[in-house]
Structures are given as structure tokens and as C-alpha cells.
Design a protein around this motif. Sequence first.
Motif, PDB file in Angstrom:
ATOM      1  N   ILE A 299       0.758  -1.522   0.018  1.00 18.50           N
ATOM      2  CA  ILE A 299       0.144  -0.132  -0.053  1.00 18.50           C
ATOM      3  C   ILE A 299       0.747   1.334  -0.029  1.00 18.50           C
ATOM      4  O   ILE A 299       0.302   2.049  -0.832  1.00 18.50           O
ATOM      5  N   GLU A 300       2.141   0.719   1.151  1.00 19.18           N
ATOM      6  CA  GLU A 300       2.396   2.766   0.939  1.00 19.18           C
ATOM      7  C   GLU A 300       2.939   2.864  -0.918  1.00 19.18           C
ATOM      8  O   GLU A 300       3.232   3.887  -0.735  1.00 19.18           O
ATOM      9  N   LYS A 303       0.409   3.625  -2.974  1.00 21.59           N
ATOM     10  CA  LYS A 303       0.079   5.301  -2.500  1.00 21.59           C
ATOM     11  C   LYS A 303       1.238   6.609  -3.010  1.00 21.59           C
ATOM     12  O   LYS A 303       0.687   6.985  -3.197  1.00 21.59           O
ATOM     13  N   SER A 304       1.779   6.112  -2.486  1.00 24.09           N
ATOM     14  CA  SER A 304       2.814   7.121  -3.295  1.00 24.09           C
ATOM     15  C   SER A 304       3.196   7.188  -4.596  1.00 24.09           C
ATOM     16  O   SER A 304       4.346   8.192  -4.593  1.00 24.09           O
ATOM     17  N   ASN A 399       7.100  -0.579   9.441  1.00 26.43           N
ATOM     18  CA  ASN A 399       7.161   1.426   9.027  1.00 26.43           C
ATOM     19  C   ASN A 399       8.348   1.563   8.675  1.00 26.43           C
ATOM     20  O   ASN A 399       9.593   1.860   9.518  1.00 26.43           O
ATOM     21  N   ASN A 401       9.411   4.843   8.063  1.00 25.05           N
ATOM     22  CA  ASN A 401       9.231   6.536   8.239  1.00 25.05           C
ATOM     23  C   ASN A 401       9.564   6.313   9.837  1.00 25.05           C
ATOM     24  O   ASN A 401       9.788   5.941  10.962  1.00 25.05           O
ATOM     25  N   THR A 404       4.515   8.104  15.077  1.00 25.64           N
ATOM     26  CA  THR A 404       4.650   9.009  15.936  1.00 25.64           C
ATOM     27  C   THR A 404       4.727   8.307  17.524  1.00 25.64           C
ATOM     28  O   THR A 404       4.844   9.353  18.511  1.00 25.64           O
TER      29      THR A 404
ATOM     30  N   ASN B 105       3.144   7.754   4.174  1.00 27.75           N
ATOM     31  CA  ASN B 105       2.238   8.223   3.475  1.00 27.75           C
ATOM     32  C   ASN B 105       0.807   6.956   4.450  1.00 27.75           C
ATOM     33  O   ASN B 105       0.167   6.994   3.922  1.00 27.75           O
ATOM     34  N   GLY B 106       1.615   6.466   5.392  1.00 26.94           N
ATOM     35  CA  GLY B 106       0.611   5.030   6.258  1.00 26.94           C
ATOM     36  C   GLY B 106      -0.656   6.095   7.414  1.00 26.94           C
ATOM     37  O   GLY B 106      -0.881   5.224   8.446  1.00 26.94           O
ATOM     38  N   CYS B 107       0.636   7.124   8.118  1.00 29.28           N
ATOM     39  CA  CYS B 107       0.125   7.627   9.106  1.00 29.28           C
ATOM     40  C   CYS B 107      -0.660   9.009   8.727  1.00 29.28           C
ATOM     41  O   CYS B 107      -1.274   9.703   8.472  1.00 29.28           O
ATOM     42  N   PHE B 148      -2.495   9.610   2.457  1.00 31.66           N
ATOM     43  CA  PHE B 148      -2.429   9.749   4.109  1.00 31.66           C
ATOM     44  C   PHE B 148      -3.952   9.648   4.672  1.00 31.66           C
ATOM     45  O   PHE B 148      -4.540  10.326   4.147  1.00 31.66           O
TER      46      PHE B 148
END
Lengths: 709, 481
Positions: A299-300, A303-304, A399, A401, A404, B105-107, B148
Motif C-alpha cells: 500500500i505504501e 499510494k506514493s 514502517n 518512516n 509518532t 503515507n500510512g500515518c 495518508f
Amino acid sequence: MKMFSVAHKTVFVVDHCPYMAESSRQQVECDVLTKSRAQGVIPLAPVSKSLWTCAVECSMEYCRILFDVYPKDKLVNYIVSDSEFHILNTWRREDQSTHELMSALAAVGPPNPREDPECCSILHGLVAAVEALCKITELQHEKRTALMDTAERVANRGRIICLTNAKSDTHVRMLEDCIQETISEQNKLAAGSDRLMAIQQCDLVLVHIYPQGEETLVSDRPKKEISPLLTSEVHSVRAGRHLASKLNILVQQHFDLASTTITNIPMKPTLNVCEQEEQHANTSANYDVELLHHRDAHIEFFKSGDLHMAGTSTRENGVKETMTLKWCTPRTNSIELHYCTGAYRISPTDVNSRPSSCLTNFLLNGRSVLLEQPRKSGSKVISHMLSSHGGEIFLHVLNSNRSTLEDPPSISEGCGGRVTDYRITDFGEFMRDNRLTPVAEASHDPSGKLPVERAKAQLERYTRYWPMIISQTTIFNMQAVVPLANLIVKEALTEEDLLTCQKTIYNLVDMERKNDPLPISTVGSRGKGPKRDEQYRIMWNELETLVKTHAGATDRHQRVLECIIACRSKPPEEEERKKRGRKREEREDRTEKNGSKEAEDKSWQESERLKGLLEKEDQESEVIKDSPDSPEPLNKKPRLISEDVQPPERAKGPATLLSMWTNRITVANSRKHQEFFGRASSVNSKFELYQHLKEENGMDAHENGKATR
Amino acid sequence: MPTVVLMDVSLSMTRPVSLDGIEEFQRKNLAVHGLNMLFEHMASNYRLEFTALMAFSSLWELLVPFTRDYNALQEALSNLEDYDKTCLELALQGVSSVVQQEWGNGCPCQVVLVTDGSLGIGKGSLRHSLQTLKHRGDDKKFPLPYPFPTKMFILCVANAEELQMTDAMENLEELLRLSGGDGQIFTVDGPLCMKSVQAMFGMLIDRAYSPFHAVLHCGNLSSDVQVFPRPEPVVVDEEVEPIPRAVSTEVDEVGTGTTDELEEEPSASQMAGKSPNFCVLLHGSLKVEGMVALVQLGPEWFGMLYSQADSKKKSNLMMSLFEPGSDPLPWLGKISHLGPVSEAAENPYGEDDSKSPFPLQPQVKRSYAQNVTVWIKASGLQTDVQKILRNARKLPDKTQTFYKELNRLRKAALAFGFWELLKGVAELLERECTMLPDSAHPDAAFQLSHAAHQLKLASSGDSQYAAFDHNIVPMHTDFSS
């Protein structure tokens, strides 16, 4: 994918008419002669698969991938059509395996080329397919019965994949019309039945198979709507590898799959990835393995819009794409796991190729592989991980990236964070006792409770009295209490358990008699903490609290409580003896602290009088004599006149913190035993005891000495 | 969920507002006042949120990159300058790149757009952007929807009546719809003043920045907890009943067993640091024992608690949510069918913790875990035939393997209706028989011709010999006498 999308039900209709026995004309050389043996040997003529064999093995491959990725509730019904239809399995879950289907296919055998072609038609199978789609599946049934008010929202959609050899485009249209007609008829029938459901959507995927080297008589046609209930698409494909790759593409489209190619897999024996094959033992070539999985694992990239940028390649006329990820030499650093955002089942595209089986065996043996995403910039990003759980391999998405969740505050900054004496080890033990284990669905509990409910009930029982910090508890710091504490939380006690509990209690009584020290916390109190008999009082109270929370459970639980109550309400003389012991300690204490002679003497006198009583009753004197902790002879102390006798509470100098604490405990405890007659009927807390002794004062010292030593 | 505050610093924000007729303020001042209130709230109640501050007019600028330092954000607010016209599309594009650069883009992200509702004129205005939406090439796509998951909150320092006089409200609603619809437009209720702007930001705080308080239960032990980030409700489209699932505030610890994402921070208050808290106890024991605790968040929704340490020495209790459902992790089986170990006759973890009842094995093995036969590629078929021949040459030593491989091939050939192969392999075995060296064991010849004969029988389709579950068994020979 919705629960009841068209993907829920797939019907395969495979043509078994005589022309399917024709050769695909794709030849396979299966007699590969090695050089040393080639001389004088006539090799076996190559074999070739029939159209039927091609259709069957490609449809099996479709099912294999489907069942690998969706082991549940994506169902296949397999139908074969010749002069009649043969339904090879049902929608039932236990019928959903390639083994079942292969067994049924073996029973059907290849088409009979001598059968009358006029009697045979794919139509029989297609009609049966529509009927099959109307049949309710277990999941549909469960959902309909589980939610009566929303039963009508359980949808009925499905897909028919027809593998046939059609005669022409007109023939295809005729088949479509026939399916459309059957759907209308069957929907009418379904309206009046409980076990049938009307079809709301049906996707027909017609695959026309023709032998190599022939021109196709049927043209490809993209998906189009025949009616609101029926869509149809036509694929015209040569038998053999073209058909195989077509069905591979279809299974990806139909079930939202995507492809990942693991590249740079080292096959060096040193890495243990693959060691069984002798002929490759000395090579160190790197291999690629292609895996299919749900497309959300990509999916990453989707989407990008990175898909093309990041190591993807397009094959087979742009229809199929695969994402290339690079093998990273295995590590066992589990920190990456924390950022895992999803896990997806995989199925190797080429399941029994050597690189595939080496990789899957490596993973099934419990190893994990981190996968690296090639980036243009040359930077390395670990984006995925392959690992197996319980015999199933999953592609984990990591993940890559910033998270959070970074830099969370320490738990010690929060509530209770500065408390240092948590019962960490005890709670660890508690957790081990409350671990979960799978319970067979069939095993039925008489209480009618689900296993997880029983687990929660156990947690409730185990936590009825569970002090969280060491300084809050005495009994849980005592080895001697462990047997009882472990048993009392049980739902039911055996007679043996009860005995163990009682023994534990007797043991405590014995400890008390011997005046063994208790692990009472002195946190929060200055000085030495409570006196020993106070300690025992605290301990007994706590034990009683623990047992009381369980006493209602069974009769035996109640008997444990009764045993405690019986044992701690000691006969009066013992109580007295204890009290006397305390007096002595108190006195010593006071001597140290303020040296108030008056108080000391008063207290001494009190003990004298109590001893008199003891002498009179003359019970348990043996025990007292035996006890090393028995009070010292007191006859060396000067005697005082009895008018000064005061209740012990008052027999003090200026109140100390210790005495105030002791008083409080004494007052609290005094409520739990019968008050002395004298104290109860005192006037201004004064009561002249044993007035007759006044006359016999001379005897006192002697009596005293005798009694204590 | 990180927040991007997108602050309008176009000239129109400097429009004066008369407050009680005494003092004059600009709309910008009101907006800054509101944002200060938001930041103060976050600093005390939502302090783990990462927030970035961007200002925009015809251009955009990232004033403060994502931070938990709310002083820095407030500081930047106090130094805002005034610029030219409003050009929202560029700024929204900016948000997209700032967020993706930081979080991928997943957050999920929250965008707080603070504006006065005058959305520019002509080219670059929101109206223009929306009108040209459908006439764009792939290279000039409108930035919304973001890749996202987005929550878009639009705060207008203007009242609804004012916005409805133009098409501003319509355009903002369209913008919200384009973003995915998850969000809200806030306007000032009544005349513009400090109080009414405060009320508007208060509504945003209630909607999006209220801390998530819950109670963690473990039998009779319990602890108040704050969960951060807030667990967002999930809508599971089961088709039957799309049930929005919200995490229940009563969190039940089910038990402990032997991976997805959410963080739990036990109530951040420092006041009660000295009274014992169940969370700290649980965390300590989970950490020491290396265990995780299963936690129930609602009907058929589970998660797990564990101790997580970042690279430094700090560690905290983490809660990961599983996908809603009765068996979120297939290798644990149905959660409802996990029972206490005390019920088991024998401790499934072993007396010395050397075993585990997990993972559960699936009832049917996956294709890669069984020895499946696939002949789609010629090499697959060749390998299988060669394996049989290799073993045939080593008879009778390899009798068992020979028949195992032979039967595997036989089964597949029968299922695929590939009788020609059976005949071919039978011929190959017969040839091997004739080529046996003189030194060969006499049994080899017997077995080879027996196997070849059996294959031929199977290829006839005769139900007696072609049954799928039938296996060719080695010929019984006895050379001992």
C-alpha cells in the motif's frame, strides 16, 4: 474486500467434452538423459498435455494460491461438464482443499474422445454453476442466523470461471444468454427457499483454450455488463504456459493480490538457506523467488506512486507487475517488529521450484528475513519482513518512516512511577499462573462459559486480595503462607487442599507460639515497628481478609476461614501470656526511651497480677516454661502497691508515636476478642483486681518466680 | 496522529475587527489567540502529539517542523508576518509533502486550516482550483485527497452568515469532501470577538484533542489510564452490518499469552507519583518476564499490552490494537477459545517454561508446507521424473523413496488426467530394467517391472487401478532362501 463480494464464491466450470482430450501440442521432454548414459539409448518421445490436463492443472494452481492466501471463506465449487454435469465438491469448508479436488478429478479422469460430441456441452456445467451460486454457504448461513434483523443484508454474489473450448463468438454469446436466463429462473426459485439465495451479482470469466499453433476462433473481450445481474469477459488463450500465466493474473485480480519478488537470495550452504541439493553445493549464485500476497502489503508504494520508481518491473505485456525487494542477511533484532503495520499470508508463484522451496523451508524452520526496498538514491530502507507463524508464512510490513510513537515518556514519570517496592516478581508468577492456552472448541464446560470467560473469572478470583506493593502485605512476604495462598484462589478445593490450608494455619500458630519474627514492613513507622504480637495480629488479620474474599465459594473455602478464626481466637491464658510478653517489651522500650520508673513499675505490677491469674488456672504452664521467649523472672523488681494499677493504655509517660500506634492497633484488635471482665466493669478505667491477693502479698514474689522459670 | 496547523497569513487576515467598540483587533490576532489556546491545551493534555506550523499566502512556509515543543509553536505564532493573497492549493500541496516527508503515507494526520474564509480571487483561488478539478493532467492533480488518512478541520475566523454571502462555505465544504470527508468546518458563532473565537477552538479541542481516558482492569485490580494516540473508531464493513467499533473505555485484561500500533501512556499526572498504580506493576512484570498481556477493547476487539523501551533507558506500557474480529492472529486461534492453563491436565508451557501451546497449526497445511505437485513448468515435471529414475537405479536400497516418488507422480497424473505420462514413465522404467548391470540386485528388476506394470494399469483408467487414494506397494520378494 467485502465479506460477500463476488470473491466469496467462485465456481469453476471445466469443459470435459471429447475435444478437450485433444493435445495442447506443447511437448514436454521428460526423459533428460545424462551424458554418461546417452550412448545407445533411444530417448522417450516427449509427452504432451491434453487441453483438459492444461485446464485442470492451471485451475488447481489458481485454487492453490487462493487457499494459501485465503484459507477461510473464499470458497470454490468445482464443476465438470460433458454429457451431464459433475459437481466435484460443495461450498462446505472441509471441501476447500486442492487435495479434495484432485481426488475428485482423478475419479472423473480425462475426457473420453469417443463420446458422442452431440450429447456433450459446457452448458450443463454452466447451468449447474448458477444453481450452485444460489446455494447458501456456511458463512452466509451463520451471518443470516446470527443477525436476524439484518439477514436480508447478507449478499449473494459470485463468479463463474469457465474453462472451455468455444466454437465462435456467437457460441460465447449463446452461453452468456443461457446463463442470464438461468439466473432469472433460479432467482425465482430461490425466493421461495430457505437454503437458496437469489444471485445479486454474477461475474462470468470465460477462458477459451485452444491448442498451440492454431488460430483462435474466439476474440478477447473486456468485462461488459450483460444485465444488471451479470457481467462477462472473454479471454482467448493458448493452452500451456499462456493459460497458466493468464490464470495467475486472474487470481491476482480476483482476490486483490500483488506480487513481490525476493531477489539476491543467497543459496550458499554456509547460510543454511539451502543445503540439500548436492549439485548446487558449491555454487553461490543468488536466486529470485516470486511471492503473491494481498496487495495491501504494497500500500505504501501504491499510494506514493512509487511503484515504478522503486524497483518494479512489468512483465507479460504490462499486465503483471512485481515489486522487487532485496534479501537482507537474517538478523534477530526484534526491535523492528514494533513498527510492523500489517502481516499478509503469501503463496509462492512457483511453489516447487528449488529456490522457492528453499526459501519457504528456511522460513518454516523459524527464521526471519528482512527485506530491503531498493531506492534510486541508493539509501537502504528495510520495508518488509518474511516470517512464519504456526506453519504459515506472512509478509510483514514494517514502517520505514519516522514513528509518532517515538520518545514516549517513561512509565516512572506517571502515576505510581516513584513507588519502588512493587511486587514485580510475584506479579510475574501471577501472570504465569494466568497464562492462556487454546482450548478445543468441542470441549464443553458445564458452566456454559466460554474458555475466555473462565480465564477472566480466574483473574477475578486471583485478584480479590492482591496488595501491589511489598510494604502493604505481610502474608505474601511469608513463605509459610504460600501453600494456602496458592490454593484458596481455586474455584473448588479438594479435601487434600483443605488439609494443606489447615496445616498452613497450624504452622502459623506454631510460629506465633515460638514468637518467630515476621517480615513486617517498617516503612512509614519510625523505630522498630510494631511489637511481635502486634505483628501476628496484623498477619492474622490479613490472612483472614484474603480467605474471607473466597469463603463464600464452597464449603471447604468456608472451613479454611473457620479454621483461621478458631486458631487465632486463642484461649484466654495464651492471650494473657502474649499480653504479658508485650508488656515486657514495652517496658524495655520505655526504659530505653524515657526511663520512667513509675510507668515501668506499674506495668510490672500489672503483669504480676496477670500472672496470678495464670497460676490459678494452671494451664499450659508447660508450654510457657518451654518457650525460650518466656518473660524473665520479675522478682528482682521492687513491688508497688496495687492502688496504682491502671489499664495498660494509661500506664505511660508522655505519649510517643510508637505507643500511639500500638494503642491504635490494640484498640482495633480488642474489638475482636471478648473484653476482660475487669476492664469491662471498670470505673474511670480503674478496677481493683483480685483484692484478696492484698492479704497474701508476701506470697507474690515466690509465686511469680515459680511461674516463669 | 500528527497535526499540521496551516495558518492563513494573507492580507485579508489583517482586516480589523471592532471589539466592544473599545479596542481594534485584526482577525489574525483572533486566530493567533485561538491557536495559542489550542497549543496550551495540547501542552497540558495532549503533549505527545507532534504538531507542525505552516503559514501560507500565495506561497507557503514551514515555520515549525513537527515537534512536541509547544513553546516553540507559540513563539512562532507571535512572530507571524503579513503577506499577500490567499492561494490554498499550493499550501495544501505543501502540507502533503511536509507530512509525507516526515511520516510517510500510512500515518493518519490532522490538518487544522485557520483562515478568514476569503479564499482568494482568480487563478490560485480555491474557487478556481475546484472549478478546474476535472480538467487536469496527471502532473497537476489537486493535492486532495491525500495519500495518508486525513482529518481536515477548517476554522474560519468569520461567522457562517458572512461565509454564505459568497460561495466560500460551498467551496470549503467541497474541500472537506475532497479530503475524504472526515473532519469538520467550524465558524464563529455570533459577532467576532475573543470569546466567540475561543468557543470555536474549544469545539475543535472537544472534537479532536480530548485526551482518551480509560480504565484498565485485571480482575479486581484496575488503573486509570490515558491512551495516546487516541484509538480511533474503526468501521468494519462486514456487509451485514457496518459496525463502527469504538474502543470501550473499560479495558479488560484477558490474560497473558506469548504485533500493530498504539501507545498507551498511563495518566501523565505527576501528583500521584507515590501511590501504587497497577499499570506500573503490570509494566514492570511484563518487562521482567518478557510477556505480553491480552487486552479486550470491546466486543470481539482485542489488543495486547507490553513493555516497550526506546533506544534510551525509558520504557513504557504499549498497547497494540488488533484488527477487530474474533481471531485477529490466526496462530492464536479464536480468542474466545483461550482458557486458563490451570484447566489443562498438563501445563502446556511445561514445568520449566520450555514449551508453548502456540503457535497453533492450521488444519490444512499451506501448499508450500506440503509436497505439492505442480507441472506447469516443464522443469517441474522433469525434476519429478528424474527423481524416480535416480531412485530406480539405486534399487533395492531406495525402494521406499522410489515408491513414494512414484506414487506422488501417479496421483498427480491421475488428477490431471495425464495418462500419457503414466505410460511414458512405465516405458522409462522398463528401459531401466533392460539396462540394469549384471551386478544389480535381482530385486531391482522385479520392482521395476512391477512398478511399470502398475503404472500401465493405472493409465487404462480402470477404476480398480486408477483410484486416487490407491498406492502402488513394493512387490513382495524374498531372496533370503
